[in-house]
Design a protein around this motif. Structure first.
Motif, short mmCIF file in Angstrom:
data_model
loop_
_atom_site.label_atom_id
_atom_site.label_comp_id
_atom_site.label_asym_id
_atom_site.label_seq_id
_atom_site.Cartn_x
_atom_site.Cartn_y
_atom_site.Cartn_z
N HIS A 194 0.83 -1.21 0.00
CA HIS A 194 0.00 0.00 0.00
C HIS A 194 0.86 1.26 0.00
N ALA A 195 1.93 1.26 0.77
CA ALA A 195 2.79 2.45 0.87
C ALA A 195 3.47 2.77 -0.45
N TYR A 196 3.54 1.77 -1.35
CA TYR A 196 4.21 1.99 -2.64
C TYR A 196 3.51 3.09 -3.44
N VAL A 197 2.18 3.22 -3.30
CA VAL A 197 1.45 4.28 -3.99
C VAL A 197 1.93 5.64 -3.49
N GLY A 198 2.03 5.78 -2.17
CA GLY A 198 2.53 7.02 -1.61
C GLY A 198 3.96 7.30 -2.00
N PHE A 199 4.76 6.22 -2.11
CA PHE A 199 6.15 6.38 -2.53
C PHE A 199 6.24 6.94 -3.94
N PHE B 167 -2.80 14.63 13.04
CA PHE B 167 -1.53 15.29 13.41
C PHE B 167 -0.56 15.32 12.23
N VAL B 168 -0.43 14.18 11.54
CA VAL B 168 0.50 14.11 10.40
C VAL B 168 0.02 14.98 9.25
N MET C 175 -5.72 13.48 -1.62
CA MET C 175 -4.33 13.13 -1.95
C MET C 175 -4.11 13.07 -3.46
N VAL C 176 -5.11 12.60 -4.18
CA VAL C 176 -4.93 12.34 -5.62
C VAL C 176 -5.30 13.53 -6.49
N ILE C 177 -6.41 14.21 -6.20
CA ILE C 177 -6.97 15.20 -7.12
C ILE C 177 -6.33 16.59 -7.04
N LEU D 276 4.01 11.97 2.75
CA LEU D 276 2.85 11.42 2.05
C LEU D 276 2.73 9.92 2.27
N LEU D 277 3.86 9.23 2.26
CA LEU D 277 3.86 7.78 2.47
C LEU D 277 3.31 7.44 3.85
N LEU D 278 3.70 8.21 4.86
CA LEU D 278 3.23 7.98 6.22
C LEU D 278 1.73 8.23 6.33
#
Length: 374
Positions: free
Chosen positions: A167-172, A240-241, A314-316, A188-190
């Motif tokens: 899943h984190a690969y998308v954020g990466f 928080f993040v 996140m995407v748009i 973003l990954l976090l």
């Protein structure tokens, strides 16, 4: 359509819309569902075994359907099948395929040892599903429950980091695009991982409550206290993040901030749903809502809505910022057709169809639970 600061023409379109929003939503639930596995197999909360079983059915269904979202996004979807036969080491899509394949293999190995006793018992009943269950035993009818439980624990433990990395690969990938404001940050990954835990636990809780109600079984809120608290804690951590992310965006992208503010304003409803939804889950999980079935159901539904809105934000918005930094470009969301809402609805229906198919084959309850009831 472009909202411009000065005379200009749009120099790009928003390529990724509802399908690419849905893809990380699906994979996030897969990753979040492994947290329930961790509670059962690593922290010894055996009372959540039935809930974990529901989460496993859902995770497999989502793993099979999730790749269809980016595939349907392609102009020529059939070209996706060339990836395993013509691998390009420099392409990020081949790593996605490798991670997806590894996770799918791990989950099927876990499934085999988790459901083997159920397949053996179901095979005795005959009929269509009995024949399928008999085939899935692969001829291994001699069951050693203790040995199978050890193997289930092993593969469940392996699935946790693999699912999180998948899943984190998308954020990466997004964070590697430094030319895109709102994406070029390692935070973003976090954010992807934290919100995945919220939606994953929320989805499993919701399906578990619905399943118990449909079968006339009692739902004990006190037994669900730990997953609800974990979901709520991660909702707070996510808020928080997110705050840190946007503060850092403001600090590092001061020149682009007027454009970022325009993109945020254009998606203000999604941001409000995300922030208020996560805040509600945070507060509700530590209040009396967690002590009632209705309250837990409400928290689960809100968590899913909030995280889907988070995937949208996140995407748009990042894609809406004009590449000439002169305004923002609005996405064109269709009801029917490629990148249409109808495709997203079809994917959700396919997930539920596969979920109920797996439940029909392996059974909602395990074989030893049926014996305990008898």
């Amino acid at each position: 359509m472009i909202e411009a600061v000065g005379p200009t023409l749009p120099n790009h379109i928003v390529e990724w819309t509802v399908l690419i929003v849905t893809y990380p939503f699906f994979t996030g639930i897969v990753a979040g569902a492994t947290v329930v596995s961790a509670l059962v197999y690593l922290f010894g909360l055996k009372k959540l075994e039935q809930m974990e079983r529901v989460g496993h059915f859902l995770a497999i269904a989502l793993m099979l359907v999730a790749p269809l979202a980016p595939m349907f996004d392609l102009t020529m979807p059939a070209r996706a099948f060339k990836v395993p036969f013509y691998p390009n080491p420099s392409s990020p899509i081949i790593l996605f395929f490798i991670l997806w394949t590894i996770l799918l293999i791990v989950m099927f190995l876990k499934s085999y040892f988790l459901f083997r006793r159920d397949f053996v018992e179901r095979a005795k009943e005959g009929g269509l599903f009995g024949s399928i269950a008999n085939f899935l035993t692969f001829g291994a009818k001699n069951i050693n429950p203790e040995e199978d439980d050890k193997k289930v624990k092993f593969w469940a433990t392996v699935s946790i980091p693999v699912a999180m990395f998948f899943h984190a690969y998308v954020g990466f990938l997004m964070s590697a695009m430094h030319s895109m404001p709102l994406w070029g940050t390692s935070i973003l990954l976090l954010v992807f991982l934290i919100s995945a835990v919220v939606s994953g636990i929320g989805a499993v809780l919701l399906l578990y409550v619905i399943g118990q109600r449909m079968l006339g079984e009692e739902v004990k809120p006190e037994e669900l206290k730990v997953p609800v608290l974990v979901m709520s804690a991660f909702a707070g951590f996510d808020l928080f993040v997110l705050f840190i992310e946007y503060v850092s965006e403001w600090y590092w992208n001061t020149a682009e901030w007027p454009l970022i503010a325009m993109a945020i304003k254009a998606n203000l409803l999604a941001y409000l749903i995300e922030v208020l939804g996560l805040f509600f889950v945070l507060i509700g999980g530590f209040s009396g809502l967690r002590n009632s079935v209705g309250g837990i159901t409400l928290l689960s539904v809100v968590s899913l809505i909030a995280v889907y809105a988070a995937r949208w934000t996140m995407v748009i918005p990042a894609q809406m910022i004009d590449k000439g930094h002169r305004g923002i470009v609005y996405p064109h969301i269709k009801l029917v057709g490629r990148e249409g809402i109808s495709e997203v609805i079809a994917l959700f229906f396919l997930v539920f169809f596969l979920f109920f198919l797996f439940v029909s084959i392996a059974g909602y309850k395990s074989a030893h639970q049926h014996k305990e009831v008898a």
